[in-house]
Design an enzyme around this catalytic site. Sequence first.
Site, PDB file in Angstrom:
ATOM      1  N   LYS A   1       0.837  -1.199   0.000  1.00 62.94           N
ATOM      2  CA  LYS A   1       0.000   0.000   0.000  1.00 62.94           C
ATOM      3  C   LYS A   1       0.876   1.254   0.000  1.00 62.94           C
ATOM      4  CE  LYS A   1      -0.409  -0.081   5.050  1.00 62.94           C
ATOM      5  NZ  LYS A   1      -1.336  -0.178   6.199  1.00 62.94           N
TER       6      LYS A   1
ATOM      7  N   ARG B   1     -10.480   0.097  14.729  1.00 62.96           N
ATOM      8  CA  ARG B   1     -10.211   0.850  13.500  1.00 62.96           C
ATOM      9  C   ARG B   1     -10.997   0.269  12.340  1.00 62.96           C
ATOM     10  NH1 ARG B   1      -4.343   0.992  10.570  1.00 62.96           N
ATOM     11  NH2 ARG B   1      -4.975  -1.192  10.241  1.00 62.96           N
TER      12      ARG B   1
ATOM     13  N   TYR C   1      14.227  30.457   8.989  1.00 62.42           N
ATOM     14  CA  TYR C   1      13.004  31.191   9.308  1.00 62.42           C
ATOM     15  C   TYR C   1      12.925  31.494  10.804  1.00 62.42           C
ATOM     16  CZ  TYR C   1      10.843  30.606   4.708  1.00 62.42           C
ATOM     17  OH  TYR C   1      10.551  30.676   3.368  1.00 62.42           O
TER      18      TYR C   1
ATOM     19  N   MET D   1      10.578  24.381   3.380  1.00 65.58           N
ATOM     20  CA  MET D   1       9.831  23.532   2.460  1.00 65.58           C
ATOM     21  C   MET D   1      10.747  22.805   1.482  1.00 65.58           C
ATOM     22  SD  MET D   1       6.795  24.475  -0.271  1.00 65.58           S
ATOM     23  CE  MET D   1       5.653  25.033   0.986  1.00 65.58           C
TER      24      MET D   1
END
Length: 377
Positions: free
Chosen positions: A51, A150, A272, A320
Amino acid sequence: MDSDILVSRTRTATIAQGATGYLMIDLAALGRNYRKLVSMLAPVRAGAVVKADAYGLGAERVARTLYSEGCRHFFVAQFVEAVRLRPALAHDAQIFVLNGLQPGNEIACAEMGIVPVLNSLAQWRQWSAAARILKRCLPAVLQFDTGMSRLGFPREERRELAAALRDGSNVEILFIMSHLASADDMGSEQNGEQFAEMSRIADEFPGFDISFANSGGVFLGEAYYGVLARPGIALYGGAPNAGEKNPMEPVVSLNVAVVQTRTVPAGAKVGYGGAHVTQRETRLATIAAGYADGLPRCLSDRGAVYFKGVRLPIVGRVSMDSTTVDITALPEGALTFGSLVEVLGRHQTLEDIARDAGTISYEILTGLGDRYDRQYR
């Protein structure tokens, strides 16, 4: 200078144009990991969880490699993943959809020969209705909730399901299954609790084969195996059991290019928010990977990369598209524009990065971005 540019162009032509990070996926190591699990499990069969694009490594390439090693049972989470994977595998390979189907996908699923894992009476009814429309028996797997809360048939739905099976059904049950919530912790009491609940379910639904063990479950012992294990992270080199020596072979390495280097004085603000302030004259390198590429922002001032075995700590906030590291420990000029640093590999494992980030190896592996050039060997 011109010769350097020509060499760079030649190198670019042999890899991927514009890539500044290189994710190496060792398919031979993947095959060896599968064979190791097969040997441990024998005579129990070993499937493969592929998956999330095989945990980010490329489901088609991974599945074909595992198929060549004898794997015939492949598990994905969503139907769309099964649709993409189906053409890559021979017809004798079975693909199972762990989340089951959303309404409206049943006929397409049946026609493609994909097997849903049914988790509720609602999914059971939809699949049974599809079988009536197609006028044939359709295969499925039943998943039961044994304590994870779940997915899977809850306890209150089991009686009605058992009655439907007794009354005759147009659904062929291939096996029943559940998922271990704490198998990575070999000492967890929840493992025993789920085993006991699965034993009760087996008594309520006699005659069906069982699939129980995930990667961690393989190492809990034979009682957890059933007839088909479903390893995932262990195939890809991740540690199946927390706090234990990892018995699996690394499959993935990641190297990222340096964009720029600089020397800054004491008191310089880095990144930053000026979150990091240098305490001394410091040499820095900015590398071409950030949180958009799978380096979690929480590695800010915590994680590291490596160059020739030397640890280079991350300083300031992960951005980023880039991350800044302290290269003062290296000889001056050792690391320059275009050099590659090791993010993941010989000196730093998935578990190391996950520990620094306060998360799990699964999240690190599946988060590695698509801007890397994925190279298979």
